[in-house]
Design a protein around this motif. Sequence first.
Motif, PDB file in Angstrom:
ATOM      1  N   LEU A  14       0.854  -1.193   0.000  1.00 25.64           N
ATOM      2  CA  LEU A  14       0.000   0.000   0.000  1.00 25.64           C
ATOM      3  C   LEU A  14       0.888   1.240   0.000  1.00 25.64           C
ATOM      4  O   LEU A  14       1.772   1.368   0.844  1.00 25.64           O
ATOM      5  N   VAL A  15       0.664   2.130  -0.966  1.00 24.80           N
ATOM      6  CA  VAL A  15       1.502   3.326  -1.081  1.00 24.80           C
ATOM      7  C   VAL A  15       0.647   4.580  -0.992  1.00 24.80           C
ATOM      8  O   VAL A  15      -0.393   4.685  -1.651  1.00 24.80           O
ATOM      9  N   VAL A  16       1.096   5.512  -0.149  1.00 27.70           N
ATOM     10  CA  VAL A  16       0.417   6.800  -0.007  1.00 27.70           C
ATOM     11  C   VAL A  16       1.422   7.924  -0.210  1.00 27.70           C
ATOM     12  O   VAL A  16       2.635   7.713  -0.151  1.00 27.70           O
ATOM     13  N   LYS A  17       0.887   9.127  -0.422  1.00 32.58           N
ATOM     14  CA  LYS A  17       1.743  10.269  -0.748  1.00 32.58           C
ATOM     15  C   LYS A  17       2.298  10.961   0.493  1.00 32.58           C
ATOM     16  O   LYS A  17       3.393  11.489   0.485  1.00 32.58           O
ATOM     17  N   ASP A  18       1.510  10.984   1.565  1.00 34.42           N
ATOM     18  CA  ASP A  18       1.953  11.739   2.739  1.00 34.42           C
ATOM     19  C   ASP A  18       1.408  11.137   4.027  1.00 34.42           C
ATOM     20  O   ASP A  18       0.582  10.229   4.004  1.00 34.42           O
ATOM     21  N   VAL A  19       1.877  11.668   5.130  1.00 33.41           N
ATOM     22  CA  VAL A  19       1.487  11.130   6.437  1.00 33.41           C
ATOM     23  C   VAL A  19       0.017  11.415   6.731  1.00 33.41           C
ATOM     24  O   VAL A  19      -0.650  10.639   7.415  1.00 33.41           O
ATOM     25  N   GLN A  20      -0.502  12.504   6.187  1.00 34.85           N
ATOM     26  CA  GLN A  20      -1.907  12.824   6.421  1.00 34.85           C
ATOM     27  C   GLN A  20      -2.812  11.724   5.860  1.00 34.85           C
ATOM     28  O   GLN A  20      -3.767  11.299   6.510  1.00 34.85           O
ATOM     29  N   ASP A  21      -2.504  11.256   4.648  1.00 40.18           N
ATOM     30  CA  ASP A  21      -3.305  10.184   4.056  1.00 40.18           C
ATOM     31  C   ASP A  21      -3.130   8.874   4.823  1.00 40.18           C
ATOM     32  O   ASP A  21      -4.083   8.117   4.995  1.00 40.18           O
ATOM     33  N   ALA A  22      -1.914   8.605   5.287  1.00 40.43           N
ATOM     34  CA  ALA A  22      -1.683   7.396   6.084  1.00 40.43           C
ATOM     35  C   ALA A  22      -2.540   7.422   7.347  1.00 40.43           C
ATOM     36  O   ALA A  22      -3.157   6.423   7.726  1.00 40.43           O
TER      37      ALA A  22
END
Length: 159
Positions: free
Chosen positions: A83-91
């Motif tokens: 699973l890949v996200v762009k930033d910590v906010q999305d995580a």
Amino acid sequence: MSGPNILLTRIDNRLVHGQVGVTWVNHLGANLLVVANDKVSEDEVQQNLMDMVLPDTIQARYFSIQKTIDIIHKASPRQKIFLVVKDVQDALRLKKGGVPIDVLNVGNMHYEEGKKQISSTVSVDDQDIADFKELDSLGVKLDLRKVPNDRGQNLLDLL
């Protein structure tokens, strides 16, 4: 019922790009890459560019954050998910939405005005730090590492 088989969740502000796409996928033995990103989920050009760097052995899905939250639990155990996200906010949104993130690999967070560089590949601002601390309080291990062979560092030690 066990949850989805998420091998690793990674923050990378470039999401999927050559070296990372291939190195991490091979290292993890993943067969499904889920990119959770609201913009990319609606951008076929970006999706096609990411598909091009991935090996044929892996399927890729591009979901919004909310759709990821809604459907990740329907994944079959055979799906070994990276699973890949762009930033910590999305995580953090995913974690709070019930996505079982136990380990968060912090890969690339580029330097921008107002951010403090804490490693060669990661820069954070006050909001990022607050969100990482919240993830930590939710039991997520924060592993700062660019490529699998790096010695991982606990991100909190660097804040």
